[in-house]
Design a protein around this motif. Structure first.
Motif, short mmCIF file in Angstrom:
data_model
loop_
_atom_site.label_atom_id
_atom_site.label_comp_id
_atom_site.label_asym_id
_atom_site.label_seq_id
_atom_site.Cartn_x
_atom_site.Cartn_y
_atom_site.Cartn_z
N TYR A 306 0.88 -1.15 0.04
CA TYR A 306 -0.10 -0.02 0.05
C TYR A 306 0.85 1.32 -0.02
CZ TYR A 306 -3.25 -3.70 1.95
OH TYR A 306 -3.79 -4.89 1.89
N PRO A 307 1.90 1.64 -1.02
CA PRO A 307 2.61 2.56 -1.05
C PRO A 307 1.74 4.00 -0.78
CG PRO A 307 2.32 1.70 -3.44
CD PRO A 307 1.86 0.62 -2.38
N ASP A 308 0.55 3.99 -1.33
CA ASP A 308 -0.03 5.52 -1.06
C ASP A 308 -0.47 5.82 0.18
OD1 ASP A 308 -1.77 3.28 -1.26
OD2 ASP A 308 -3.45 4.57 -1.72
N LYS A 309 -0.53 4.64 1.21
CA LYS A 309 -0.89 4.77 2.54
C LYS A 309 0.51 4.76 3.45
CE LYS A 309 -5.54 2.38 2.29
NZ LYS A 309 -6.01 3.59 2.79
N PHE A 310 1.51 4.70 2.87
CA PHE A 310 2.91 4.45 3.90
C PHE A 310 3.60 5.49 3.26
CE2 PHE A 310 0.16 0.92 5.11
CZ PHE A 310 0.19 0.87 6.53
N PRO A 311 3.69 6.74 3.51
CA PRO A 311 4.88 7.62 2.90
C PRO A 311 6.09 7.70 3.75
CG PRO A 311 3.11 8.96 4.31
CD PRO A 311 2.68 7.51 4.15
N GLU A 312 6.23 6.93 4.72
CA GLU A 312 7.54 6.87 5.52
C GLU A 312 8.51 6.59 4.75
OE1 GLU A 312 4.08 6.59 8.30
OE2 GLU A 312 4.42 5.47 6.76
N ASP A 313 9.92 6.99 5.34
CA ASP A 313 10.74 6.76 4.51
C ASP A 313 11.40 5.29 5.03
OD1 ASP A 313 13.53 6.64 3.33
OD2 ASP A 313 14.28 8.48 4.31
N MET A 314 11.75 4.39 4.20
CA MET A 314 11.91 3.06 4.62
C MET A 314 13.37 3.10 5.10
SD MET A 314 10.36 0.23 4.91
CE MET A 314 11.25 -0.54 6.53
N ARG A 315 14.36 3.95 4.77
CA ARG A 315 15.59 3.95 5.29
C ARG A 315 15.92 4.43 6.59
NH1 ARG A 315 19.58 4.01 1.44
NH2 ARG A 315 20.57 5.45 2.79
N THR A 316 14.90 5.40 6.90
CA THR A 316 14.97 6.20 8.19
C THR A 316 14.24 5.15 9.22
OG1 THR A 316 14.58 8.32 7.38
CG2 THR A 316 13.87 8.08 9.63
N LEU A 317 13.04 4.41 8.88
CA LEU A 317 12.64 3.47 9.54
C LEU A 317 13.90 2.25 10.10
CD1 LEU A 317 9.04 2.91 7.91
CD2 LEU A 317 9.59 3.83 10.18
N THR A 318 14.33 1.80 8.97
CA THR A 318 15.59 0.94 9.11
C THR A 318 16.53 1.26 10.05
OG1 THR A 318 15.03 0.15 6.62
CG2 THR A 318 17.32 -0.47 7.75
N ARG A 319 16.96 2.53 9.77
CA ARG A 319 18.16 3.13 10.63
C ARG A 319 17.61 2.98 12.34
NH1 ARG A 319 18.89 7.04 8.27
NH2 ARG A 319 21.06 6.39 7.05
N ASP A 320 16.33 3.60 12.45
CA ASP A 320 15.86 3.62 13.87
C ASP A 320 15.66 2.24 14.48
OD1 ASP A 320 15.98 6.27 13.35
OD2 ASP A 320 13.76 6.67 13.40
N PHE A 321 15.08 1.42 13.66
CA PHE A 321 14.87 0.19 14.26
C PHE A 321 16.15 -0.80 14.67
CE2 PHE A 321 14.27 -4.70 13.95
CZ PHE A 321 13.14 -5.00 14.87
N TYR A 322 17.13 -0.66 13.70
CA TYR A 322 18.38 -1.29 13.87
C TYR A 322 19.03 -0.65 15.27
CZ TYR A 322 18.24 -4.26 9.79
OH TYR A 322 17.91 -5.22 8.72
N ALA A 323 18.82 0.68 15.02
CA ALA A 323 19.71 1.25 16.21
C ALA A 323 19.21 0.84 17.68
CB ALA A 323 19.74 2.65 16.07
N THR A 324 17.63 0.76 17.86
CA THR A 324 17.03 0.45 18.84
C THR A 324 17.02 -0.98 19.25
OG1 THR A 324 15.61 2.38 18.33
CG2 THR A 324 14.62 0.59 20.14
N PHE A 325 16.76 -1.84 18.30
CA PHE A 325 16.54 -3.20 18.77
C PHE A 325 17.97 -3.95 18.25
CE2 PHE A 325 12.25 -1.82 18.18
CZ PHE A 325 11.49 -2.71 18.95
N TYR A 326 18.75 -3.78 17.48
CA TYR A 326 19.99 -4.42 17.26
C TYR A 326 21.31 -3.63 17.74
CZ TYR A 326 17.37 -6.95 13.77
OH TYR A 326 16.18 -7.78 13.32
N HIS A 327 21.06 -2.37 18.45
CA HIS A 327 21.96 -1.88 19.13
C HIS A 327 23.23 -1.34 18.36
CE1 HIS A 327 19.68 -3.44 22.54
NE2 HIS A 327 19.88 -4.60 22.11
N ARG A 328 22.93 -1.24 17.08
CA ARG A 328 23.80 -0.56 16.19
C ARG A 328 23.45 0.16 15.10
NH1 ARG A 328 29.23 -4.32 14.14
NH2 ARG A 328 30.30 -2.78 13.42
N THR A 329 23.81 1.34 14.83
CA THR A 329 23.20 2.07 13.70
C THR A 329 23.96 1.75 12.47
OG1 THR A 329 22.88 3.91 15.31
CG2 THR A 329 22.78 4.65 13.25
N PRO A 330 23.10 1.45 11.45
CA PRO A 330 23.66 1.14 10.04
C PRO A 330 24.25 2.30 9.39
CG PRO A 330 21.45 0.59 10.09
CD PRO A 330 21.81 0.86 11.67
N SER A 331 25.02 2.31 8.55
CA SER A 331 25.51 3.13 7.74
C SER A 331 24.60 3.26 6.55
CB SER A 331 27.12 2.98 7.15
OG SER A 331 26.83 1.57 6.32
#
Length: 343
Positions: A306-331
């Motif tokens: 549903y791309p029209d319903k989810f405008p969030e940036d997948m790169r930002t979501l990925t960075r935040d999730f990895y930093a929070t849950f995997y304890h390491r911020t990806p490049s």
């Protein structure tokens, strides 16, 4: 070195193994199966019974993790805390594959054995036997995706990490609420028909209710959902009859070959370029294993469906999730690699 046992032999050995020292008495805690555990006064060493437990524990309290059901690969450790990711392989007590040797589990001297997944009678029985014979509290937590927040809170209670657990629980609740609320207005019959392809030929899929397609079924129609069960082999003829709108796969070889394979050419998902290779580093986003790593995968699935319903940036979501849950911020380069779905 102790011999590894099959799961059946392992369970049988529990009935004849000599009693270990009695469980240490401390404040009682109830696990997700309703079992009252004499939890140790302090938890410093935890043995994960299987991959979902190892991942859940790593995200909350990596310092408590004794080791992994299987050794992680260097490319996976690039996205995790290196000193924890490289901890040794300790085997597993539940699920498919090798089992941990009973004596080796005891030798590791864990304060707690953690299992995350089914809380059915089969797993309750295993937990009771292991706990009785090892003297180590064995906690069963609910592995269902929609129970992840409650599972974090229970693990926080078991390990004394309530504040950290609450933060992860709230993140989980917020993501689920946001995603499900945006999709809920779409009638189930109007949602995309999705085929989940596993294996190099794409002919293994998850049937209705399978934990392997749990997140897909939250957002879309699983074309294989008419029959209930787990993973199953299917024929290309069956896939052609289903004619899915979208194909999601975790297999890189299949994702590359299906676009030019004449046997798949008439499938709507192939004709319309809607074959999506799921990210998998360091852990699968849809499945494999089915643990809290699927939280970021739910965002990914929502955006491709549903791309029209989810405008969030997948790169930002990925960075935040990895930093929070995997304890390491990806490049940025690592995020590109993850989103490409490459091994």
């Amino acid at each position: 070195m102790p011999m590894r046992l099959s799961r059946r032999a392992f369970i049988t050995s529990l009935s004849v193994a000599p009693f270990a020292p009695r469980l240490a008495r401390a404040a009682n805690v109830t696990d997700a199966a309703g079992r009252v555990l004499p939890a140790p006064a302090k938890v410093e060493r935890v043995f994960p019974a299987g991959p979902p437990a190892a991942i859940l524990l790593y995200t909350l309290a990596p310092d408590l993790l004794l080791g992994w059901p299987r050794a992680n690969r260097p490319e996976e450790c690039a996205y995790m805390l290196p000193d924890v990711c490289t901890r040794p392989e300790v085997g597993r007590l539940t699920g498919r594959g090798n089992t941990a040797n009973l004596e080796s589990v005891i030798a590791l001297k864990p304060d707690l054995i953690l299992d995350v997944g089914s809380t059915s009678a089969t797993f309750v029985s295993l937990a009771e036997r292991v706990q009785q014979q090892t003297g180590i509290p064995y906690a069963l937590l609910d592995g269902r995706f929609d129970a992840v927040a409650a599972t974090y809170r229970k693990l926080g209670e078991l390990t004394g990490r309530q504040n950290d657990a609450e933060n992860l629980a709230r993140y989980s609740e917020g993501a689920l609420k946001t995603i499900i609320s945006r999709v809920s207005a779409i009638e189930p019959s109007a949602r995309p028909r999705v085929y989940y392809a596993r294996g190099p030929r794409g002919l293994v899929t998850g049937l209705g209710g399978s934990i392997n397609v749990e997140t897909i079924e939250m957002l879309a129609q699983n074309v294989a959902g008419g029959n209930k069960g787990g993973l199953a082999n299917v024929s290309i003829e069956q896939v052609l009859l289903w004619n899915p709108d979208v194909i999601v796969t975790i297999d890189q070889d299949f994702a590359e070959s299906v676009r030019t394979d004449p046997s798949w050419a008439s499938v709507a998902a192939v004709k319309n370029g809607r074959v999506h290779l799921s990210p998998k580093m360091p852990l699968g986003w849809v499945d494999f294993p089915p643990s809290v790593n699927r939280l970021i995968g739910l965002w990914w699935l929502a955006k491709i469906l549903y791309p029209d319903k989810f405008p969030e940036d997948m790169r930002t979501l990925t960075r935040d999730f990895y930093a929070t849950f995997y304890h390491r911020t990806p490049s940025d380069a690592q995020i590109d690699h993850v989103l490409a779905g490459r091994d």
